[in-house]
Design a protein around this motif. Structure first.
Motif, mmCIF file in Angstrom:
data_model
loop_
_atom_site.group_PDB
_atom_site.id
_atom_site.type_symbol
_atom_site.label_atom_id
_atom_site.label_comp_id
_atom_site.label_asym_id
_atom_site.label_seq_id
_atom_site.Cartn_x
_atom_site.Cartn_y
_atom_site.Cartn_z
ATOM 1 N N THR A 1 -71.855 83.995 -0.309
ATOM 2 C CA THR A 1 -72.187 84.768 0.776
ATOM 3 C C THR A 1 -73.301 84.346 1.529
ATOM 4 O OG1 THR A 1 -73.243 86.611 -0.567
ATOM 5 C CG2 THR A 1 -70.715 86.654 -0.206
ATOM 6 N N ARG A 2 -73.683 85.064 2.505
ATOM 7 C CA ARG A 2 -75.299 84.689 2.932
ATOM 8 C C ARG A 2 -76.193 84.915 2.098
ATOM 9 N NH1 ARG A 2 -78.535 87.460 6.750
ATOM 10 N NH2 ARG A 2 -79.850 86.202 7.577
ATOM 11 N N ASP B 1 -84.536 86.129 9.176
ATOM 12 C CA ASP B 1 -84.353 87.013 10.121
ATOM 13 C C ASP B 1 -85.232 86.916 11.141
ATOM 14 O OD1 ASP B 1 -81.712 87.816 9.384
ATOM 15 O OD2 ASP B 1 -82.470 89.623 8.463
ATOM 16 N N PRO C 1 -78.523 85.327 11.761
ATOM 17 C CA PRO C 1 -77.410 84.996 11.068
ATOM 18 C C PRO C 1 -76.423 86.288 10.788
ATOM 19 C CG PRO C 1 -78.820 83.527 10.174
ATOM 20 C CD PRO C 1 -79.627 84.421 10.954
ATOM 21 N N GLY C 2 -75.316 86.480 11.273
ATOM 22 C CA GLY C 2 -74.511 87.601 10.950
ATOM 23 C C GLY C 2 -74.780 88.732 11.853
ATOM 24 N N ASP C 3 -75.452 88.550 12.979
ATOM 25 C CA ASP C 3 -76.064 89.507 14.107
ATOM 26 C C ASP C 3 -74.637 89.911 14.915
ATOM 27 O OD1 ASP C 3 -77.136 90.898 16.098
ATOM 28 O OD2 ASP C 3 -78.831 89.598 16.215
ATOM 29 N N THR C 4 -74.354 91.066 14.877
ATOM 30 C CA THR C 4 -73.401 91.832 15.333
ATOM 31 C C THR C 4 -73.618 91.962 17.043
ATOM 32 O OG1 THR C 4 -73.967 94.004 14.640
ATOM 33 C CG2 THR C 4 -72.329 92.768 13.307
ATOM 34 N N ARG D 1 -80.770 94.707 12.617
ATOM 35 C CA ARG D 1 -80.515 93.813 11.895
ATOM 36 C C ARG D 1 -81.192 93.694 10.453
ATOM 37 N NH1 ARG D 1 -76.405 91.804 11.654
ATOM 38 N NH2 ARG D 1 -76.750 91.855 9.487
ATOM 39 N N ASP E 1 -79.492 93.911 6.524
ATOM 40 C CA ASP E 1 -79.824 92.922 5.619
ATOM 41 C C ASP E 1 -80.535 93.356 4.223
ATOM 42 O OD1 ASP E 1 -78.197 90.746 6.445
ATOM 43 O OD2 ASP E 1 -79.871 89.719 7.365
#
Length: 386
Positions: A3-4, A84, A95-98, A168, A172
């Motif tokens: 995973t990240r 971030d 990374p993983g930003d929705t 964000r 995280d």
């Protein structure tokens, strides 16, 4: 599958630094008379966290967290947050930003990270003077706005950029830490002609005039720690101050100015004509009264009345609506190298006799250590957690 979080937790922060770009603005072909756009992208790198030595942002949110992990987990969170921050301040989606479309460059985004006193039970090396403040006589503290193990302070030119960055960063933080309180505020530091100004609180006062100037020895001595392991860091006091605007508005203008010790029109001391004129604390009027009263806020907070002690202060105005009821106030932010040695004596003096106590009530209080800055390939808090 890695995973990240696992990647950043165990592989370190090298990729975080490598992902950085210069935040350059690409200029399209245009008429030579059209002015080039001014970049508002702020690099996150430096000896100090970059959100500290600058004025209050137009829009900001502070989020305090309750830590729910050990020292190793805190280190993993700092690596995540660092990656971030590098992306968000550059105007790129993390990374993983929705909602990647909300990551926009040139918005003046800064993110500042702080550690509360309890974190140093894990790390050791607690900075000098970093202890929760005693409750003052005029305080009416609410747990809703007080304490915290970690702090995120996000600022930008617009509220959308702030909301997106906070969203964000909170995402995280799971499962390392959970939000404890959140405060949003705003500040206008641009004058009618577009030039920078000090800014005003909701009482209408020019607020922050006596600050040491950025980049001067006086600023450095006031703000930056020289302690081993914390060199280049600073401490932050967050005080949420409710303002009673209704009773303040019942005063005459001269009564308001006498309580502050400064003119509302310009921020000049009552003994001067311009905002940055020195206070004449000995001046008297025709009746023999001190022009700047003994209990005037400007007198009591002046460094000459406090054995030379200084702080670097910022303010964020806030409004908090509950149905038809509105609370207005100031999120007071004070930076100094040593809270116990610089801020606490000043606070004690103001709490005792400050004329403004009649119209102000502190309802939240928290203290944090803000670690030094970081360079590419490094991460926030590395000197404390390595």
């Amino acid at each position: 599958m890695t995973t990240r979080r696992q990647f950043f937790g165990y592989a370190g922060a090298a990729a975080a630094g490598a992902a950085a770009t210069g935040g350059a603005v690409v200029a399209l072909a245009k008429d030579s008379t059209t002015p080039e756009p001014v970049s508002r992208t702020i690099s996150p790198y430096g000896e100090h966290q970059v959100g500290i030595a600058r004025g209050a942002p137009a829009s900001a949110e502070l989020v305090a967290f309750r830590l729910a992990t050990d020292r190793a987990g805190l280190g993993r969170l700092m690596r995540l947050w660092t990656s971030d921050i590098v992306a968000l301040t550059d105007g790129r989606p993390a990374p993983g930003d929705t909602a990647p479309e909300l990551a926009v460059p040139n918005k003046g985004v800064t993110v500042t990270v702080g550690f509360g006193p309890r974190v140093f039970d894990l790390t050791g090396q607690k900075p000098r003077g970093l202890d929760d403040l005693p409750v003052m006589k005029h305080d009416r503290l609410q747990t809703t706005w007080s304490g915290g193990d970690l702090l995120l302070m996000v600022g930008a030119d617009d509220a959308v950029s702030v909301v997106h960055a906070v969203r964000r960063l909170i995402a995280d933080a799971k499962p390392f830490a959970t939000p404890l309180w959140r405060q949003t505020g705003f500040w206008d530091s641009t004058g009618a002609n577009g030039e920078p100004v000090t800014g005003r609180n909701l009482f209408g006062q020019v607020d922050g005039t006596g600050n040491p100037a950025f980049g001067t020895p006086e600023f450095d001595d006031t703000v930056w720690s020289t302690e081993d392991g914390f060199r280049g860091g600073t401490t932050l006091v967050v005080r949420r101050i409710r303002l009673n605007l209704d009773t303040w508005d019942e005063l005459t203008r001269s009564e308001q100015e006498r309580a502050v010790g400064r003119k509302l029109s310009t921020g000049a001391p009552l003994t001067g004509t311009a905002e940055h004129d020195e206070l004449d604390l000995e001046a008297r009027d025709a009746d023999g009264r001190l022009v700047i009263a003994r209990n005037a806020h400007a007198r009591l907070s002046h460094h000459s009345e406090n054995d030379g002690r200084r702080i670097f202060r910022k303010g964020l105005n806030y409004v908090h609506d509950t149905g038809a009821t509105r609370e207005s106030g100031l999120i007071f932010l004070s930076h100094q190298a040593d809270i116990a040695g610089q801020f606490l004596p000043l606070l004690t003096r103001l709490d005792a006799v400050d004329a403004l106590n009649e119209w102000t009530t502190t309802i939240g209080s928290a203290v944090f250590a803000l670690p030094p800055g970081f360079q590419p390939g490094e991460w926030i808090g590395q000197s404390l957690l390595s």
